[in-house]
Write a protein that holds these residues in place. Sequence first.
Motif, PDB file in Angstrom:
ATOM      1  N   MET A 345       0.831  -1.203   0.000  1.00 41.11           N
ATOM      2  CA  MET A 345       0.000   0.000   0.000  1.00 41.11           C
ATOM      3  C   MET A 345       0.870   1.258   0.000  1.00 41.11           C
ATOM      4  O   MET A 345       0.573   2.237  -0.700  1.00 41.11           O
ATOM      5  N   ILE A 346       1.941   1.246   0.774  1.00 45.32           N
ATOM      6  CA  ILE A 346       2.827   2.408   0.819  1.00 45.32           C
ATOM      7  C   ILE A 346       3.525   2.596  -0.522  1.00 45.32           C
ATOM      8  O   ILE A 346       3.696   3.718  -1.014  1.00 45.32           O
ATOM      9  N   GLN A 347       3.922   1.492  -1.139  1.00 42.86           N
ATOM     10  CA  GLN A 347       4.546   1.586  -2.459  1.00 42.86           C
ATOM     11  C   GLN A 347       3.576   2.158  -3.490  1.00 42.86           C
ATOM     12  O   GLN A 347       3.947   3.011  -4.305  1.00 42.86           O
ATOM     13  N   ALA A 348       2.337   1.694  -3.444  1.00 45.57           N
ATOM     14  CA  ALA A 348       1.332   2.238  -4.365  1.00 45.57           C
ATOM     15  C   ALA A 348       1.064   3.709  -4.086  1.00 45.57           C
ATOM     16  O   ALA A 348       0.822   4.498  -4.999  1.00 45.57           O
ATOM     17  N   LEU A 349       1.135   4.091  -2.819  1.00 40.93           N
ATOM     18  CA  LEU A 349       0.864   5.479  -2.444  1.00 40.93           C
ATOM     19  C   LEU A 349       1.978   6.416  -2.890  1.00 40.93           C
ATOM     20  O   LEU A 349       1.732   7.571  -3.247  1.00 40.93           O
ATOM     21  N   THR A 350       3.208   5.931  -2.885  1.00 43.06           N
ATOM     22  CA  THR A 350       4.348   6.785  -3.215  1.00 43.06           C
ATOM     23  C   THR A 350       4.690   6.790  -4.703  1.00 43.06           C
ATOM     24  O   THR A 350       5.131   7.805  -5.244  1.00 43.06           O
ATOM     25  N   GLU A 351       4.489   5.663  -5.373  1.00 44.71           N
ATOM     26  CA  GLU A 351       4.912   5.553  -6.769  1.00 44.71           C
ATOM     27  C   GLU A 351       3.822   5.948  -7.756  1.00 44.71           C
ATOM     28  O   GLU A 351       4.122   6.434  -8.840  1.00 44.71           O
ATOM     29  N   SER A 352       2.565   5.726  -7.399  1.00 39.95           N
ATOM     30  CA  SER A 352       1.494   5.981  -8.360  1.00 39.95           C
ATOM     31  C   SER A 352       1.211   7.479  -8.461  1.00 39.95           C
ATOM     32  O   SER A 352       1.293   8.219  -7.482  1.00 39.95           O
ATOM     33  N   GLN A 353       0.855   7.909  -9.668  1.00 38.20           N
ATOM     34  CA  GLN A 353       0.464   9.298  -9.911  1.00 38.20           C
ATOM     35  C   GLN A 353      -1.042   9.468 -10.038  1.00 38.20           C
ATOM     36  O   GLN A 353      -1.515  10.567 -10.262  1.00 38.20           O
ATOM     37  N   GLU A 355      -4.635   9.886  -8.706  1.00 40.52           N
ATOM     38  CA  GLU A 355      -5.233  10.401  -7.468  1.00 40.52           C
ATOM     39  C   GLU A 355      -6.212   9.399  -6.869  1.00 40.52           C
ATOM     40  O   GLU A 355      -6.260   9.222  -5.645  1.00 40.52           O
ATOM     41  N   GLU A 356      -6.989   8.722  -7.703  1.00 44.13           N
ATOM     42  CA  GLU A 356      -7.946   7.740  -7.191  1.00 44.13           C
ATOM     43  C   GLU A 356      -7.231   6.571  -6.522  1.00 44.13           C
ATOM     44  O   GLU A 356      -7.643   6.089  -5.463  1.00 44.13           O
ATOM     45  N   LEU A 357      -6.140   6.103  -7.130  1.00 42.08           N
ATOM     46  CA  LEU A 357      -5.410   4.985  -6.544  1.00 42.08           C
ATOM     47  C   LEU A 357      -4.789   5.392  -5.214  1.00 42.08           C
ATOM     48  O   LEU A 357      -4.771   4.596  -4.257  1.00 42.08           O
ATOM     49  N   ASN A 358      -4.294   6.603  -5.103  1.00 39.81           N
ATOM     50  CA  ASN A 358      -3.730   7.083  -3.837  1.00 39.81           C
ATOM     51  C   ASN A 358      -4.799   7.163  -2.748  1.00 39.81           C
ATOM     52  O   ASN A 358      -4.542   6.825  -1.583  1.00 39.81           O
ATOM     53  N   LYS A 359      -5.996   7.597  -3.132  1.00 37.10           N
ATOM     54  CA  LYS A 359      -7.083   7.645  -2.144  1.00 37.10           C
ATOM     55  C   LYS A 359      -7.458   6.246  -1.665  1.00 37.10           C
ATOM     56  O   LYS A 359      -7.727   6.040  -0.473  1.00 37.10           O
TER      57      LYS A 359
END
Length: 696
Positions: A345-353, A355-359
């Motif tokens: 989850m942290i990797q997805a939060l930091t690497e993804s651009q 906005e929906e995926l970060n939420k």
Amino acid sequence: MASEDTKNIQEMKTDLNLLLECLKYQMDNPFSQKEALVTIFSICQQNSNAGVYFREIGGLMFVKNLAKSSKHSMVKEAALYTLGAVAEQNVYCQQTLCTSELFEDLTWFLSNDDSNTNLKRMSVYVILVLVSNNRTGQTLVRETGCITVLTQLFRTVLSKYELNLLDENAFQSYQLWSSVCSTLCVCVNNPQNDENQMLCCSLFPHANDWLINCVKPEIIRPVCSFIGLTLANNTYVQKYFISVGGLDVLSQVLVQLESDSHKTLSSAKLAVVVTKTVDACIADNPTFGVILSKYHIVSKLLTLLLHESLDSGEKFSIILTLGHCTEDCEENQYDLFKNNGLPLMIQALTESQSEELNKAATFVLHNCKKITEKLSLSLGEYSFDENEEQLKDINMKEKNLEEYWKKAKEILHRIEQLERERNEEKLQREKDKHNVSSMNINIQNTLKHLHADSIGRGPTAEDKDKSKSRKLQSYQSHGVLSTACTNDHQMKTVLKSANPVTACYRESGQNKNLCKANSSYNQNLQEGTTFEKKNSVSQSSDRVFKHPVPVVKNRKQQLPVTGCIAVGKSLNSRNFSKLLHSCPYQCDRHKVIVEAEDRYKSELRKSLICNKKILLTPRRRRQLSHESTASGEIKKRRIRKNFTEEEINYLFNGVKKMGNHWNLILWSFPFQQGRKAVDLAHKYHKLTKRPEYAAP
């Protein structure tokens, strides 16, 4: 240009009139009628105005009656297909055909045993078009009993679970069944219709049988779409689906597809489709996530998330499902920790651009944070009077869980710390940029004035007097500060009385910028600390003034300046000038800055009196200078762009579909750059006044 458009419109109207006459006078020739219907369909596809004109001359109702009264199956199929195509392209034609009479005729075609598969497919297609984005059509399909016939076709069209699409008859049956699934999806959703959802939920057991016995993309995709849309935002239907074992079936299919995803890409894509259906089932009822814990769905989803072929939208669906699974189920949360879900989850939060995926990733981490707080409260409720055996059992069961909670806290603390540091860095960068820009402007102005002064005039007598007075003040203050202080309190008192800024600098402890004289003060301060313990504060303060240390006259000493030592303060362009003016001791560099600022202010006052303009900031000064230079210029008009033929077609199509919503029309069609909604409105009103664009 206009003459060509008028000519094309007249030709289109002539063709439609001739084709309609052909349909009327060729009743005994089904092949001619079929060809005429196909030609009408092609004309309506090429020209959006053709459907409206065909409706106005009565052709739409004639084709509707022809589909009902014709004895030839091919004519009925062609007539229904033409009706569906015209209604799909034009909303006015859809409203004209959306009647209970037509729905009853379509229901009769579907329920009649003499109707072949193609005729049923065309009937289902017309129902799909009439119901799509039309609440009136959803109501009529229920009131006329058409939806009941569709549910019956869903059960009976495909009788065998072994689907062989190579067989022609089986392939036609599958196409009819797939069309029925799509039509049922439209009946229950977009817009959502609760009553139709209640009717369609009776198909859940049959859909579960298909999912269990036939794990193929041709079956799973339409069935999952039907289940997901029927479940959407309806808690009663969701509970019924779970009561008939639907969630267990979806979990089993997901486990099977996830195991096959390492071999084939299609299995991974199908697993994502099933995941979306599972999420639709538990989104409004997070407590149902307990059922998923029996099949370890969380670990399967984490494994599926690592698949390289998935795009950001599919990963978003998986992470959102993980969030709903862990929202109110401790078993799933434990499973998430055990399978290293937090690093993912942290990797997805930091690497993804995205906005929906970060939420979605933040939603999962928030659930973990909540359960951590619950666990800490539950652990605090146990008393020390309980039996040791019970405490041992509890500790053994939750030992591993506590370790994961600690890791989760550390990771969350790290995330929060990184976010704070990032925000602080941004603020510091903005402050540095502002300070550097202001200092550069002041330094440049100062250098200019210094250069002008050095060329124009030499040092005056007043400047010499000022410099002498500043030297005397510096020597006098140095004589006071060089006394033998016995403790920190005495030193601070003396510094505050002489210069408040130097006292502030002493308190901050940053002695790197002081001159050699300050280092001698610190030595005297350390030597006198033992003597301080024996004497009172008043006696030591008296000795500061009664027994001064003699000043060495030959050594040059310079007191610290406010601008040089005020490190602990937050300096900016507003308080820096006040600090320099309030300090009686100034180095050569800051003295030049103060003189340049005073000179600039005096010139500014003179210009205010002469020009009678308010110049508060450099930004305002630049704006006024720009206005003065541009005042004599003439404002340029926009370059005129004539409307092309395509733009005129876009304009009339938009008005027919959307009405006089000019902004919506402007965004929906690719007009030339620079067009505005007002331009479209003016152009449309001008065109409607012309006779060639007037409605016939």
